[in-house]
Design a protein around this motif. Sequence first.
Motif, mmCIF file in Angstrom:
data_model
loop_
_atom_site.group_PDB
_atom_site.id
_atom_site.type_symbol
_atom_site.label_atom_id
_atom_site.label_comp_id
_atom_site.label_asym_id
_atom_site.label_seq_id
_atom_site.Cartn_x
_atom_site.Cartn_y
_atom_site.Cartn_z
ATOM 1 N N LEU A 6 8.188 -16.531 19.462
ATOM 2 C CA LEU A 6 9.096 -17.592 19.929
ATOM 3 C C LEU A 6 8.862 -17.933 21.402
ATOM 4 N N TYR A 7 8.453 -16.952 22.186
ATOM 5 C CA TYR A 7 8.287 -17.190 23.624
ATOM 6 C C TYR A 7 7.140 -18.152 23.935
ATOM 7 N N VAL A 13 7.231 -25.966 24.145
ATOM 8 C CA VAL A 13 8.302 -26.971 24.149
ATOM 9 C C VAL A 13 8.615 -27.379 25.585
ATOM 10 N N VAL A 14 8.685 -26.402 26.482
ATOM 11 C CA VAL A 14 8.928 -26.701 27.899
ATOM 12 C C VAL A 14 7.814 -27.589 28.442
ATOM 13 N N LEU A 15 6.566 -27.261 28.121
ATOM 14 C CA LEU A 15 5.445 -28.094 28.558
ATOM 15 C C LEU A 15 5.602 -29.525 28.069
ATOM 16 N N PHE A 64 1.785 -33.597 20.601
ATOM 17 C CA PHE A 64 2.237 -33.694 19.206
ATOM 18 C C PHE A 64 1.068 -33.692 18.226
ATOM 19 N N GLU A 65 -0.089 -33.282 18.702
ATOM 20 C CA GLU A 65 -1.261 -33.243 17.835
ATOM 21 C C GLU A 65 -1.585 -31.783 17.482
ATOM 22 N N ILE A 66 -2.553 -31.157 18.116
ATOM 23 C CA ILE A 66 -2.928 -29.760 17.815
ATOM 24 C C ILE A 66 -1.739 -28.802 17.957
ATOM 25 N N PRO A 67 -0.854 -28.990 18.950
ATOM 26 C CA PRO A 67 0.286 -28.067 19.028
ATOM 27 C C PRO A 67 1.144 -28.029 17.756
ATOM 28 N N THR A 68 1.128 -29.083 16.978
ATOM 29 C CA THR A 68 1.882 -29.069 15.718
ATOM 30 C C THR A 68 1.359 -27.964 14.800
ATOM 31 N N LEU A 93 -2.462 -17.178 24.617
ATOM 32 C CA LEU A 93 -3.691 -17.786 25.116
ATOM 33 C C LEU A 93 -3.695 -19.289 24.839
ATOM 34 N N PHE A 94 -3.288 -19.681 23.633
ATOM 35 C CA PHE A 94 -3.189 -21.101 23.293
ATOM 36 C C PHE A 94 -2.263 -21.818 24.270
ATOM 37 N N THR A 95 -1.093 -21.242 24.491
ATOM 38 C CA THR A 95 -0.098 -21.875 25.362
ATOM 39 C C THR A 95 -0.624 -22.014 26.788
#
Length: 137
Positions: A6-7, A13-15, A64-68, A93-95
Amino acid sequence: MEVYLLYPMFLMVVLTFVVGFLTVKARFSSVKNGDVSAKYYRLMGGQNVPEIITKTTRNFNNQFEIPTLFYVVCTLYISFGIESFLALVFAWLFTILRIVHSYIHITYNHVMHRMLTFFAAFICVMVLWVNLLLQKI
């Protein structure tokens, strides 16, 4: 451990909200400064706009693309109750890579730097998905 996913999800989401805020701020400033007509924003066309408008708008859309795919895979780890240290590392790492990608995109916008961070983040999501499938087999 799966709840710890979740973190990094929350940080994404913050980004998204930060980039959204920067996008709105750039748009208001462009109208206030007279660089862009307010009519431009009806259909997003018909006028040349400052680079910051294009960069922030495109970066916001990127959120709203790859992060989905990232949100879905992390949600599946949590839903299935799968605890995976590998997933946690690649989620973070992704974030981090997406934050760096956004910074590059909105600031100095070096295409090769942006592409490398994008591709590395893309690989992170693929690792998350493959690991999830291996955990469920």
